[in-house]
Design an enzyme around this catalytic site. Structure first.
Site, PDB file in Angstrom:
ATOM      1  N   HIS A 138      13.716  48.542   8.421  1.00  0.00           N
ATOM      2  CA  HIS A 138      12.692  49.359   8.813  1.00  0.00           C
ATOM      3  C   HIS A 138      13.200  50.316   8.236  1.00  0.00           C
ATOM      4  O   HIS A 138      12.720  51.307   6.683  1.00  0.00           O
ATOM      5  CB  HIS A 138      12.514  49.698  10.445  1.00  0.00           C
ATOM      6  N   GLU A 173      21.587  57.008  13.896  1.00  0.00           N
ATOM      7  CA  GLU A 173      22.134  55.790  14.993  1.00  0.00           C
ATOM      8  C   GLU A 173      22.767  54.691  13.983  1.00  0.00           C
ATOM      9  O   GLU A 173      21.774  54.500  13.240  1.00  0.00           O
ATOM     10  CB  GLU A 173      21.650  55.066  16.023  1.00  0.00           C
ATOM     11  N   ASN A 206      12.841  57.243  18.375  1.00  0.00           N
ATOM     12  CA  ASN A 206      13.559  56.247  17.574  1.00  0.00           C
ATOM     13  C   ASN A 206      12.044  55.510  17.218  1.00  0.00           C
ATOM     14  O   ASN A 206      10.837  55.339  17.534  1.00  0.00           O
ATOM     15  CB  ASN A 206      13.502  55.847  18.102  1.00  0.00           C
ATOM     16  N   HIS A 252      17.796  54.520  13.008  1.00  0.00           N
ATOM     17  CA  HIS A 252      18.739  53.360  13.359  1.00  0.00           C
ATOM     18  C   HIS A 252      19.262  52.332  11.552  1.00  0.00           C
ATOM     19  O   HIS A 252      18.421  51.571  11.740  1.00  0.00           O
ATOM     20  CB  HIS A 252      18.824  52.695  14.159  1.00  0.00           C
ATOM     21  N   HIS A 257      18.013  51.930  24.973  1.00  0.00           N
ATOM     22  CA  HIS A 257      17.502  50.414  24.657  1.00  0.00           C
ATOM     23  C   HIS A 257      16.787  49.830  26.037  1.00  0.00           C
ATOM     24  O   HIS A 257      17.206  49.524  27.437  1.00  0.00           O
ATOM     25  CB  HIS A 257      18.957  49.485  24.593  1.00  0.00           C
ATOM     26  N   ASP A 258      15.677  49.260  25.458  1.00  0.00           N
ATOM     27  CA  ASP A 258      14.395  49.025  26.531  1.00  0.00           C
ATOM     28  C   ASP A 258      14.796  49.677  27.415  1.00  0.00           C
ATOM     29  O   ASP A 258      13.513  49.388  28.466  1.00  0.00           O
ATOM     30  CB  ASP A 258      15.898  47.237  27.492  1.00  0.00           C
ATOM     31  N   GLY A 283      12.179  53.611  21.363  1.00  0.00           N
ATOM     32  CA  GLY A 283      11.202  53.604  20.052  1.00  0.00           C
ATOM     33  C   GLY A 283      10.294  52.722  20.444  1.00  0.00           C
ATOM     34  O   GLY A 283       9.014  52.620  20.412  1.00  0.00           O
TER      35      GLY A 283
END
Length: 237
Positions: free
Chosen positions: A50, A70, A7, A43, A190-191, A213
């Site tokens: 961003h 996303e 990402n 995303h 995620h994380d 990411g």
């Protein structure tokens, strides 16, 4: 082997902090692929804080691995992905002001909306994934709306992993097993980082793809982008 999709939102965040085009988002994506990434994820959000919509069109011209977009399926987002036609669209129920993704879909409550949206996207030849919490009921609901894959929201796993990896992984293993029984592909994101990724992979053998990411870009500050991507790939072997 589970695929690594990088990402690159944080690359765009850094660029936008000063204006101009440094670092160059398109070049960063090309370099990630050259360094071994098997996909590129973006995303875009409505405020374009961003990744900008223009970036998405530019990236479509150069990404040679899997392009994953996303986002919250607003009218503007759906128009974007229908024009770009990425390999995969991941639907995320983000509020417009969300700092980052913080919940999966309630696939029961939003069944009609998801069913119609997924049907429209599939008509454009895109694979569809939807963001879900590690809940068997939500996975079963995902199967009913016609999605090709689910992306397991792994923040709870990453947080719990520090204290008890076995307890942290348990709901994810159950959700992944049910998804496989229902014929759904399984992504995760995620994380995830160099500390917790290998354990996730080892306990979810069905895992097709991870999208990473923030942690990866943070690690790249110390290890370099090429070396960091290789370090993450090793965790997935």
């Amino acid at each position: 082997m589970t695929k690594l999709s990088v990402n690159i939102n944080k690359i765009a965040t850094l660029r936008n902090a000063r204006g101009g085009d440094r670092p160059n988002v398109v070049q960063a994506a090309k370099d990630c692929e050259r360094f071994g990434a098997q996909g590129i994820t973006v995303h875009p959000r409505p405020d374009e804080r961003h990744i900008r919509y223009r970036d998405v069109y530019d990236l479509k011209e150069v990404v040679t691995t899997e392009f994953n977009i996303e986002g919250n399926p607003t009218p503007d987002f759906l128009k974007l992905v229908k024009e770009v036609k990425p390999d995969q669209v991941t639907l995320v129920p983000d509020a417009p002001d969300a700092i980052t993704s913080n919940a999966g879909w309630d696939t029961i409550r939003h069944k009609d909306f998801l069913t119609q949206t997924i049907l429209e996207l599939k008509e454009y030849g895109m694979r569809v994934s939807i963001f879900v919490n590690p809940d068997v009921g939500m996975v079963e609901g995902a199967a009913l709306v016609g999605t090709d894959r689910i992306e397991l929201y792994t923040e709870a796993y990453a947080t719990g992993y520090r204290n008890s990896p076995e307890q942290a992984i348990a709901p994810y293993a159950n959700a992944a097993q049910r998804a496989q029984q229902l014929g759904l592909g399984i992504n995760a994101g995620h994380d995830l980082d160099l500390d917790n990724l290998k354990y996730l992979k080892n306990n979810l053998p069905e895992l097709a793809e991870v999208s990473i990411g923030h942690a990866l870009i943070c690690d790249a500050l110390y290890y370099g982008l090429e070396n960091t991507i290789q370090l993450y790939l090793r965790q997935l072997k």
